[in-house]
Scaffold this motif. Structure first.
Motif, mmCIF file in Angstrom:
data_model
loop_
_atom_site.group_PDB
_atom_site.id
_atom_site.type_symbol
_atom_site.label_atom_id
_atom_site.label_comp_id
_atom_site.label_asym_id
_atom_site.label_seq_id
_atom_site.Cartn_x
_atom_site.Cartn_y
_atom_site.Cartn_z
ATOM 1 N N UNK A 105 -24.691 72.284 43.956
ATOM 2 C CA UNK A 105 -24.023 72.837 42.773
ATOM 3 C C UNK A 105 -22.507 72.798 42.951
ATOM 4 N N UNK A 106 -21.797 72.496 41.858
ATOM 5 C CA UNK A 106 -20.342 72.376 41.981
ATOM 6 C C UNK A 106 -19.676 73.746 42.017
ATOM 7 N N UNK A 160 -29.188 60.521 43.244
ATOM 8 C CA UNK A 160 -28.300 59.565 42.590
ATOM 9 C C UNK A 160 -29.146 58.674 41.692
ATOM 10 N N UNK A 179 -23.789 55.570 38.497
ATOM 11 C CA UNK A 179 -22.786 56.410 37.840
ATOM 12 C C UNK A 179 -23.208 57.870 37.666
ATOM 13 N N UNK A 180 -24.491 58.131 37.826
ATOM 14 C CA UNK A 180 -25.008 59.463 37.496
ATOM 15 C C UNK A 180 -25.601 60.138 38.727
ATOM 16 N N UNK A 181 -25.284 61.415 38.872
ATOM 17 C CA UNK A 181 -25.872 62.246 39.917
ATOM 18 C C UNK A 181 -26.447 63.489 39.248
ATOM 19 N N UNK A 201 -23.337 65.005 37.429
ATOM 20 C CA UNK A 201 -21.996 64.462 37.230
ATOM 21 C C UNK A 201 -22.118 62.992 36.864
ATOM 22 N N UNK A 259 -19.667 59.393 36.237
ATOM 23 C CA UNK A 259 -18.340 58.773 36.402
ATOM 24 C C UNK A 259 -18.276 57.491 35.593
ATOM 25 N N UNK A 260 -17.267 57.372 34.763
ATOM 26 C CA UNK A 260 -17.120 56.172 33.944
ATOM 27 C C UNK A 260 -16.500 55.051 34.772
ATOM 28 N N UNK A 277 -14.397 61.475 35.651
ATOM 29 C CA UNK A 277 -15.591 62.149 36.178
ATOM 30 C C UNK A 277 -15.926 63.383 35.326
#
Lengths: 424, 258
Positions: free
Chosen positions: A129-130, A229, A233-235, A282, A284-285, A290
């Motif tokens: 968790x962030x 993952x 790009x996606x997590x 999360x 990321x492009x 992000x």
């Protein structure tokens, strides 16, 4: 020498000795440092339910903060010693306050390739968790400790740990930690308790799973977390825990005479099970922007009815500030003010960050929304490296004023910070 | 709409490739793409042994100062590596762990390692995969596209497609390998959409006298075709074959690195 003088001297020395790319290394000994010099502006709200007419929280709006971090480490064969110390001085027009924090002072002994013993003082943080890690029995008081101008600091726990790392991708760690619960709504007078925990982690091809059991005095804790993952790009991640003890302070009316009563905060130490969980991800492009999004639920937080009782207690105590029960009333209001901000159960969080917002400026913008009462926290952080190792940063948080929401009751309208950071 | 079919081609093609004609001029056997890729990878690693090296990245952009990063890289096996940032000062102590198809990033300033995705770039034009991975054959399936010639030098051209569920940073790439010695020459990297993201030139090879004169790739230039002049030079030095402890290559090991 006074702590403030020592801190100023340390800061001046770090500036004087600062050289880009300088590393203080000698025979296995390494010293790193971080100096923070910041200004903080915290304008107060004139009147809130919990701080009527600024009678409880009334402090200077401007303050200066000077912090010096020293992180020595020494490696000798299978042994390594590491320290992480902060000295901080906060100065305002009325007062100054110095604090010394030992975040880390620990020994690691690599017994062999698979077995590691660690002990001393340290912070036990894990979880995908962030902003918050409910699957960790040693979770911190603060959430979102990353997006700050002024580093979050606290003393570490006395601990010992033995970790087995298997070559097939799993690991198991046994902990003893002298720990105390730190959530704001547990209150300040929480005792340290002996905690024993075992954590099992299994890594898979593109994911990992952690299971934790902890036994604190009078409490069992089960936690699990998972992250994966997906593509490039996606997590995605999730955390879940349950514990059989609620330590939350709740407002209770207590009769002090046949005609008078006061409100106090008392822990409702029931031994039924409470859950906490978080899920998010999360993305990321291709242009390196992000996004983080999370939902979290805190089963130990206040329900709407518990919060209503707390508000009643605040209104009742406000009326008693000029009565013979003023000390008790002020104590109640003082404690409730320190609990505000994240005391409810359901929240959404989102953050967007761009490491190259403009030239080499990094920008972050985050938003937290309380689902129970439409509470809002909006924050941001801008940072820019002037030269290698010296950066400027500015940021802040605005607390929404939706009527009846907990953020509308925070005694500050917003917080602004700006500062300079020097690394060596 | 159905694809159109050339009637004449359908009638004539069997004649053109009839057994009698084919027997007169046998087509040369197509090179084995996987073998070629394995030989090309041998210039970037040490045949299954764990090893370390220093890596300097120079990120260049027009009208901007160069950004130079120095990194210490440890390769436990083709799927497990550790990248520790040494310079600049603002990056020192940060670390990137690649383990199977998991990527973690740790900063001394934050409190715990965080899982990141291959898309997240940490160093100029170089992706995490460019830095942490030292072979293609682990993450990509090769196929032979044909022979090619650039400046009178003969090359094999391979197409590499990311293996399902791999940590490959790119969905597809084209790799040119010299026909005579199998050294990688250049690679075009593509996004899912087919857009060309970057081109890498494998610029310099050096013999390592202390490692039996093994010839090793020591410089890669990565060029961004979408932004003129934006490029990153990766220079490798001080290769050492070494026994590495697997306990360093874990998320808890990341926290102990500082």
């Amino acid at each position: 020498m006074k702590p403030t003088c020592a801190l100023t001297l340390a800061t001046l020395l770090s500036m004087a000795f600062y050289r880009p790319a300088m590393a203080l290394e000698w025979e296995g000994l390494e010293l790193r440092g971080r100096t923070e010099l910041a200004w903080r502006y915290t304008p107060l709200r004139d009147n809130t339910t919990f701080n009527p007419g600024r009678s409880i929280v009334d402090r200077p709006e401007h303050s200066g903060i000077l912090g010096q971090r020293l992180s020595p480490s020494y490696h000798y064969g299978p042994l390594s010693l590491r320290g992480d110390f902060w000295l901080q001085s906060e100065i305002n027009e009325d007062d100054h306050d110095e604090e010394f924090y030992i975040q880390e002072g620990q020994l690691d002994w690599y017994v062999n390739d698979n077995l590691i013993f660690s002990g001393g003082v340290g912070l036990q943080h894990w979880g995908p968790g962030y902003i918050w890690n409910p699957a960790n029995p040693f979770q911190d008081r603060e959430i979102n400790v990353e997006d700050r101008v002024i580093s979050y600091k606290r003393n570490g726990n006395v601990f010992a740990a033995l970790e087995w790392i298997d070559d097939s991708g799993w690991s198991a760690t046994a902990y003893y930690v002298r720990h105390k619960l730190r959530d704001p709504f547990y209150g300040d007078n929480v005792p340290y308790e002996n905690t024993f925990a075992i954590k099992f982690n299994q890594q898979f091809n593109n994911s990992d799973l952690t299971l934790t059991y902890a036994r604190q005095e009078k409490m069992d804790f089960f936690g699990s977390s998972f992250s994966i993952t997906v593509g490039n790009q996606l997590e995605l991640h999730s955390e879940l825990s349950v514990r059989n003890r609620r330590f939350t302070q709740l407002a209770q009316r207590v009769a002090v005479s046949p005609v008078d009563d006061i409100f106090v905060l008392q822990r409702n130490e029931t031994h039924d099970w409470h859950a906490q969980f978080l899920m998010g991800g999360q993305y990321t492009t291709e242009s390196q922007i992000n996004f983080i999004f999370e939902y979290f639920y805190n089963g130990e937080g206040y329900s709407n009815s518990e919060y209503d009782t707390l508000e009643q207690g605040a209104k009742h105590s406000s009326q008693q500030l000029a009565s013979p029960f003023s000390a008790a009333a002020a104590g109640f209001l003082g404690n409730t003010n320190s609990m505000l901000g994240r005391m409810k159960q359901h929240y959404l969080f989102a953050r967007i960050s761009d490491t190259q917002l403009a030239d080499d400026m990094e920008g972050k913008l985050f938003f937290r929304y309380g689902l129970q009462d439409a509470s809002i926290v909006v924050g941001g952080l801008l940072s820019y490296d002037i030269v290698d190792g010296i950066s400027l940063s500015a940021g802040g948080q605005y607390f929404g004023q939706v009527s009846g929401s907990e953020t509308a009751e925070i005694p500050f309208r917003f917080i602004l910070n700006a500062g300079i950071t020097i690394l060596f | 709409m159905y694809p159109s079919v050339n009637v004449f081609a359908v009638i004539l093609l069997p004649l053109l490739v009839s057994p009698s004609l084919a027997a007169q001029e046998p087509a040369p056997a197509q090179p084995n793409a996987l073998e070629l890729l394995t030989k090309a990878d041998a210039y970037r690693n040490f045949k299954g042994k764990s090893f370390t090296f220093d890596l300097t990245l120079n990120s260049m952009e027009p009208e901007k100062d160069d950004k130079i990063f120095t990194l210490n890289v440890e390769i436990l096996n083709p799927h497990t590596s550790l990248v520790i940032y040494d310079q600049p000062t603002s990056e020192r102590g940060k670390a990137l762990l690649m383990s199977e198809n998991n990527l973690w990033f740790h900063s001394p300033h934050s409190r715990k390692p965080i899982r990141i995705t291959p898309q997240q770039r940490l160093l100029g034009e170089a992706s995490n995969g460019d830095v942490a991975s030292t072979d293609f054959s682990g993450d990509y399936m090769p196929s032979y596209l044909g022979a090619d010639a650039i400046d009178d030098v003969a090359y094999h051209k391979l197409e590499l497609v990311a293996k399902p569920d791999s940590l490959a940073t790119y969905s597809k790439l084209h790799l040119w390998i010299r026909s005579d010695n199998h050294k990688p020459y250049k690679a075009d990297f593509f996004a899912n959409t087919g857009k060309l993201l970057k081109t890498a030139f494998y610029q310099r090879y050096e013999k390592l006298p202390y490692l039996g004169d093994k010839e090793q790739l020591t410089a890669i230039l990565i060029v961004n075709p979408l932004s003129e002049g934006k490029q990153t030079l990766m220079e490798y030095a001080d290769f050492q074959v070494a026994e590495l402890s697997s306990s360093r290559f874990t998320t808890s090991g990341l926290r102990r690195l500082r």
